[in-house]
Write an enzyme that holds these catalytic residues in place. Sequence first.
Site, PDB file in Angstrom:
ATOM      1  CG  HIS A 189      26.909  42.445  35.076  1.00 48.98           C
ATOM      2  ND1 HIS A 189      27.623  43.465  35.428  1.00 48.98           N
ATOM      3  CD2 HIS A 189      27.313  42.067  33.908  1.00 48.98           C
ATOM      4  CE1 HIS A 189      28.474  43.616  34.608  1.00 48.98           C
ATOM      5  NE2 HIS A 189      28.244  43.048  33.593  1.00 48.98           N
ATOM      6  NE  ARG A 296      31.791  45.454  35.657  1.00 48.63           N
ATOM      7  CZ  ARG A 296      32.644  44.874  36.628  1.00 48.63           C
ATOM      8  NH1 ARG A 296      32.822  44.948  37.851  1.00 48.63           N
ATOM      9  NH2 ARG A 296      33.063  43.651  35.818  1.00 48.63           N
ATOM     10  NE  ARG A 332      33.093  49.199  31.825  1.00 50.18           N
ATOM     11  CZ  ARG A 332      33.007  47.908  32.098  1.00 50.18           C
ATOM     12  NH1 ARG A 332      33.581  46.876  31.525  1.00 50.18           N
ATOM     13  NH2 ARG A 332      31.750  47.590  32.642  1.00 50.18           N
ATOM     14  CD  GLU A 430      35.198  44.399  27.526  1.00 50.58           C
ATOM     15  OE1 GLU A 430      34.771  43.784  28.354  1.00 50.58           O
ATOM     16  OE2 GLU A 430      34.916  45.388  27.329  1.00 50.58           O
ATOM     17  CG  ASN A 453      34.203  39.019  33.708  1.00 58.36           C
ATOM     18  OD1 ASN A 453      34.941  38.388  34.182  1.00 58.36           O
ATOM     19  ND2 ASN A 453      33.678  40.141  34.340  1.00 58.36           N
ATOM     20  CG  ASP A 454      32.169  40.930  27.994  1.00 61.85           C
ATOM     21  OD1 ASP A 454      31.339  40.446  27.934  1.00 61.85           O
ATOM     22  OD2 ASP A 454      32.169  42.088  28.587  1.00 61.85           O
ATOM     23  NE  ARG A 464      29.388  38.632  31.626  1.00 60.50           N
ATOM     24  CZ  ARG A 464      30.205  40.001  31.800  1.00 60.50           C
ATOM     25  NH1 ARG A 464      30.724  40.508  30.658  1.00 60.50           N
ATOM     26  NH2 ARG A 464      30.376  40.458  33.015  1.00 60.50           N
ATOM     27  CB  CYS A 501      39.521  45.099  35.261  1.00 61.75           C
ATOM     28  SG  CYS A 501      38.823  45.175  33.611  1.00 61.75           S
TER      29      CYS A 501
HETATM   30  C1  PEP Z   1      34.882  42.015  31.597  1.00 64.57           C
HETATM   31  O1  PEP Z   1      34.284  41.934  30.665  1.00 64.57           O
HETATM   32  O2  PEP Z   1      35.776  41.098  32.040  1.00 64.57           O
HETATM   33  C2  PEP Z   1      34.833  43.174  32.307  1.00 64.57           C
HETATM   34  C3  PEP Z   1      35.607  43.538  33.582  1.00 64.57           C
HETATM   35  O3  PEP Z   1      33.717  44.158  32.015  1.00 64.57           O
HETATM   36  P1  PEP Z   1      32.094  43.789  32.562  1.00 64.57           P
HETATM   37  O4  PEP Z   1      32.264  42.508  33.239  1.00 64.57           O
HETATM   38  O5  PEP Z   1      31.466  44.931  33.236  1.00 64.57           O
HETATM   39  O6  PEP Z   1      31.554  43.381  30.777  1.00 64.57           O
HETATM   40 MG    MG Z   2      33.177  43.474  29.750  1.00 66.69          MG
END
Ligand code: PEP
Ligand code: MG
Length: 539
Positions: A189, A296, A332, A430, A453-454, A464, A501
């Site tokens: 993050h 977010r 979201r 995800e 990302n997830d 991650r 995203c």
């Molecule tokens: C992701 O997981 O790609 C995502 C966009 O959500 P976050 O990064 O907030 O977990």
């Molecule tokens: Mg995510």
Amino acid sequence: MKLTGVGASEGVAVGPAFVPATGRPEPERTSISEGEVDQELQRFRGAVEAVVGKISQTIDALRTSGDEDEAGIFEFHVEMAEDPELASAVGGRVKNLQSPEAAVLAAGEEYAADFAAMDDEYMSARADDVRDVTGQISAELMGLATSGFEALQVPSVVLAQSLAPSDTARIPKGMALAFVTAEGSRTSHVSIMARSMGIPAVVGVGPNLEEALGAKSVAVDGDNGSAITDPDEDTLARFERASEDLAEERAALDEYRHVEASTSDGRRIEVAANLGSASEAEDALEWGAEGVGLFRTEFLFMQRDELPSEDEQYEAYSAVARTFGDRPVIVRTLDVGGDKNLPGIDQIHEDNPFLGWRGIRMSLDTPRLFKPQLRAILRAAARGNVRVMFPMVADVGELRAAKQMLQEVREELEAEGTEIGEVETGVMIETPAAAVCAIELAKESAFFSVGTNDLVQYTLAADRGNERLRRLQSADHPAVLALIRQTCEAAGGAGIPVGVCGEAAGEPAMIPKLVALGVTELSMGAPAIPRAKKVVSEI
Ligand code: PEP
Ligand code: MG
């Protein structure tokens, strides 16, 4: 010295170093000898005075900027630090030969427990303030940095072991020039925040950060992932040139800001922004966002001590909806858990929080959180083109349960006569499970958005945020690409669109691959939009 890590957000910056005191300090010594008692008591009194002095400066600064509420909280910190009962509890412990740095933490813990047990919600929330203040006194006794982010009043380079979303959320606007962290990866993050703030970040520099904490100034290169502490004249000149080059490069991309990007064979790709707060919406439009692909909402919940009310949420969502007018805004629902904790919600310790009670799992189990959020979203939909999206969905049962709750809330609002709008319902893809079940999910969704990302961390079983797993932190992996392909095929069959995203959406090398797989919307930290549009136009 030079620190090397991952260039997680591009750009260069030079500025004074700021090391926030995060977490509870560990006492260096637990006991003292009999002969040291008087001198240690004196040191304790000196530490209290020093901490009060620093907090008072913060109070003055907050008053000057008209932030009365925040100032009030710090007044309480001063009272706590000077509390005679705290002094006598610490005094008793020191006379029993406990070190003052350990004694003040232990006494603080007792006080905090008393506060936490109070029925009044406001008073029980003060437990964290007590821990904060006693932690600061203990850190002061050990000569460690004692300032929280509130004390950051000069634009600075922030050096930290790691930065949680609740940390970055507390940084006063414009005060962070760059981030350098020991932990983290491109999709942590802290990296996401840096990219949406448009500031450079170098993450995952590892244990060497420890040695850099005493630096006066730092030069950060977010392109090649390095940072130089106390730079000499030559380095400064080099950074100045790099900064000029970057400004030129950004200026050259300006012409792409407001184009509607299409590939040369005529496929239109929407390029949208990821937002962490309503205040980013205007900037995002200026960068050329054609919508919000991911709002977010959890940051709204984390910047404070108590949960935001339905009305506050409505204000935030409808402000973004109004700013974007007809353009779609995908809100979201709350995605806490993992590395995002929520004040006011009992999150029991989990050995594997990323595999734990997060996202839609927590929302479905906690209607007192989820329902006000859904109500606020439906109300905001009357003010613009709002869509709702559920995070961390693993099967169609969760989607149905979430839609059921949305329906209940809609009926409640209608019965009350409250104005609401229509919202399309989408799912984040995800978890590998969601990608594998995409055919089923597509039948009951209006759109998909792939959270790479997830999806990467769960598909490749690679945390991650773990800097040792860099090799496994890219969406450019056959397994991840196969899941995205499967998702696009399922969506194509059902006639619904697929966006991305996750951070891959803004990576120039990934964009052509995602578009080739069938993705039609890319959403990213707003400063990356002009370049993404250029990349799409060149496909
Ligand atoms: C992701 O997981 O790609 C995502 C966009 O959500 P976050 O990064 O907030 O977990
Ligand atoms: Mg995510």
